[in-house]
Scaffold this active site. Structure first.
Site, PDB file in Angstrom:
ATOM      1  N   GLY A  10      -8.577  23.316  14.752  1.00  0.00           N
ATOM      2  CA  GLY A  10      -8.837  22.067  15.483  1.00  0.00           C
ATOM      3  C   GLY A  10     -10.116  22.195  16.294  1.00  0.00           C
ATOM      4  O   GLY A  10     -10.386  23.249  16.847  1.00  0.00           O
ATOM      5  N   THR A  73      -8.721  25.522   6.526  1.00  0.00           N
ATOM      6  CA  THR A  73      -8.628  26.238   5.242  1.00  0.00           C
ATOM      7  C   THR A  73      -8.237  27.698   5.459  1.00  0.00           C
ATOM      8  O   THR A  73      -8.741  28.365   6.365  1.00  0.00           O
ATOM      9  CB  THR A  73     -10.007  26.201   4.530  1.00  0.00           C
ATOM     10  N   GLU A 104      -5.807  30.824  17.248  1.00  0.00           N
ATOM     11  CA  GLU A 104      -4.852  31.817  16.736  1.00  0.00           C
ATOM     12  C   GLU A 104      -4.941  31.995  15.207  1.00  0.00           C
ATOM     13  O   GLU A 104      -5.102  33.102  14.712  1.00  0.00           O
ATOM     14  CB  GLU A 104      -3.449  31.339  17.164  1.00  0.00           C
ATOM     15  N   ASP A 128      -5.506  24.415  24.104  1.00  0.00           N
ATOM     16  CA  ASP A 128      -4.137  24.746  24.528  1.00  0.00           C
ATOM     17  C   ASP A 128      -4.091  25.911  25.522  1.00  0.00           C
ATOM     18  O   ASP A 128      -3.107  26.098  26.214  1.00  0.00           O
ATOM     19  CB  ASP A 128      -3.273  25.114  23.314  1.00  0.00           C
ATOM     20  N   HIS A 272      -5.513  12.957  20.603  1.00  0.00           N
ATOM     21  CA  HIS A 272      -6.801  13.612  20.336  1.00  0.00           C
ATOM     22  C   HIS A 272      -7.916  13.223  21.298  1.00  0.00           C
ATOM     23  O   HIS A 272      -8.979  13.849  21.274  1.00  0.00           O
ATOM     24  CB  HIS A 272      -7.219  13.344  18.887  1.00  0.00           C
ATOM     25  N   GLN A 274      -7.909  14.029  24.144  1.00  0.00           N
ATOM     26  CA  GLN A 274      -8.066  15.265  24.930  1.00  0.00           C
ATOM     27  C   GLN A 274      -9.038  16.255  24.297  1.00  0.00           C
ATOM     28  O   GLN A 274      -9.497  17.189  24.934  1.00  0.00           O
ATOM     29  CB  GLN A 274      -6.704  15.965  25.086  1.00  0.00           C
ATOM     30  N   ARG A 275      -9.298  16.105  23.012  1.00  0.00           N
ATOM     31  CA  ARG A 275     -10.178  17.062  22.328  1.00  0.00           C
ATOM     32  C   ARG A 275     -11.584  16.521  22.129  1.00  0.00           C
ATOM     33  O   ARG A 275     -12.471  17.266  21.705  1.00  0.00           O
ATOM     34  CB  ARG A 275      -9.580  17.406  20.957  1.00  0.00           C
TER      35      ARG A 275
END
Ligand code: F6P
Length: 342
Positions: A10, A73, A104, A128, A272, A274-275
């Site tokens: 993301g 991917t 992660e 996060d 989204h 927030q991103r």
């Protein structure tokens, strides 16, 4: 030396600032040649590279998103995937190593490739803040600022109508965004994945705030579970890593709160938003510093490691140490915020 840079997973505010930091330091101090890799590991597998010079990164620290594009991917999937194919592709293009900027999932893939003999270095990113090797990840502060501003707005409309407002934020299985934005916005209840609550406990706090003449503000993290719920709420299927797509718990809570307390209640999922957009000053500085240090790490041959923030210092941490356990909200931090509930 020729180094590829990719962003994977993301997106998050600050990715471009990292890219700029790496390229500025790497080209001027070390004469490294950089190539941009399009759309994360997809670009590695498909050899989708382009030259990345000072020109491409100018003015980027304030720009949201990623100029490289991103995807979820898996580099081990598909006919051209896998470490052997990737090693051949990199050799064919004269690329000596990869800087992978990701969360992660990206870092786990980077670790696997490193163990298979490919030079990979990591830069942690996630709104996060769930990576335990870094005290803060860039993107988090921006997301908290966006969520706080949204909650301030929800509170004025809530106050006008004497309604209970439920604001849902992202965070997957950790409650950092909810904790920080909820505390900043003066929420009357903050629901995080680390601390399940019952609907009656939530309603008790809502009613208490209402009885004092306040329009109750509930902040809920998307990964929150009510006591007795086995898994976080999800009705949107799975993502590319077969993880449930979260979001929507506020729509479950709002009618229940209204039914039990009798207070008119509305839910807002921030999603989204927030991103997106420009990174905060804090995130620009953190991302730039990580980028600068990543360039240093390349020259030192510190493959198999990621750069991370510890206190105010930028340090190097082996992938193996960074992965596995999530950086969850410690109970004392939640209890601190809970002293203000109701
Ligand atoms: O990990 C970042 C994050 O924004 C989570 O907070 C959220 O659950 C997820 O990504 C959303 O992913 P997508 O962009 O694939 O919908």
């Amino acid at each position: 030396m020729k180094i590829g840079i990719l962003t994977s997973g993301g997106d998050c505010p600050g990715l471009n600032a990292v890219i700029r930091g790496v390229v500025l330091k790497g080209t001027t101090a070390y004469d490294i040649e950089f190539v941009g890799i399009r759309d994360g590991w997809r670009g590695v597998v498909d050899a989708d590279f382009f030259p990345l010079t000072r020109h491409e990164v100018k003015g980027l620290s304030k720009v949201g998103g990623t100029i490289l594009g991103t995807s979820r991917t898996n580099p081990y999937e598909g006919p051209r995937g896998g470490s052997e194919n990737i090693a051949k592709t990199l050799a064919r293009h004269g690329i000596d190593g990869i800087i992978a900027i990701g969360g992660e999932g990206t870092l786990a893939a980077a670790n696997r490739l490193y163990n298979d003999g490919i030079n990979v270095l990591g830069v942690p990113k996630t709104i996060d803040n769930d990576l335990r090797a870094t005290d803060y990840s860039f993107g988090f502060d921006t997301a908290v600022n966006i969520a706080t501003e949204a909650m301030d707005r929800l509170r004025t409309t809530g106050d006008s109508h004497q309604r209970c407002m439920v604001a849902e934020v992202m965070g997957r299985h950790v409650g950092w965004i909810a904790l920080h934005s909820g505390m900043a916005a003066g929420a009357h209840v903050i629901c995080i994945p680390e601390v399940p609550m019952s609907i009656d406990e939530i309603c008790e706090l809502v009613s208490r705030a209402h009885d004092r003449g306040r329009a109750p503000m509930v902040v809920v993290s998307e990964g929150f579970t009510l006591k007795g719920m086995e898994e976080a709420y999800s009705d949107k299927g799975l993502d590319a890593f077969n993880r449930p797509r979260l979001g929507g718990i506020s729509e479950v809570l709002a009618p229940e709160i209204e039914r039990i307390t009798g207070i008119e209640t509305r839910a807002t999922v921030l999603g989204h938003i927030q991103r997106g957009g420009s990174p905060s000053g804090f995130d620009r500085v953190l991302a730039t510093r990580l980028g600068l240090q990543a360039a240093d790490a390349v020259v030192d041959g510190a493959w198999g490691q990621m750069v991370a923030m510890r206190g105010t210092a930028i340090v190097r941490v082996p992938f193996a140490e960074a992965l596995g356990e999530l950086n969850t909200v410690p109970l004392p931090r939640y209890e601190e915020a809970a002293a203000l509930f109701g």
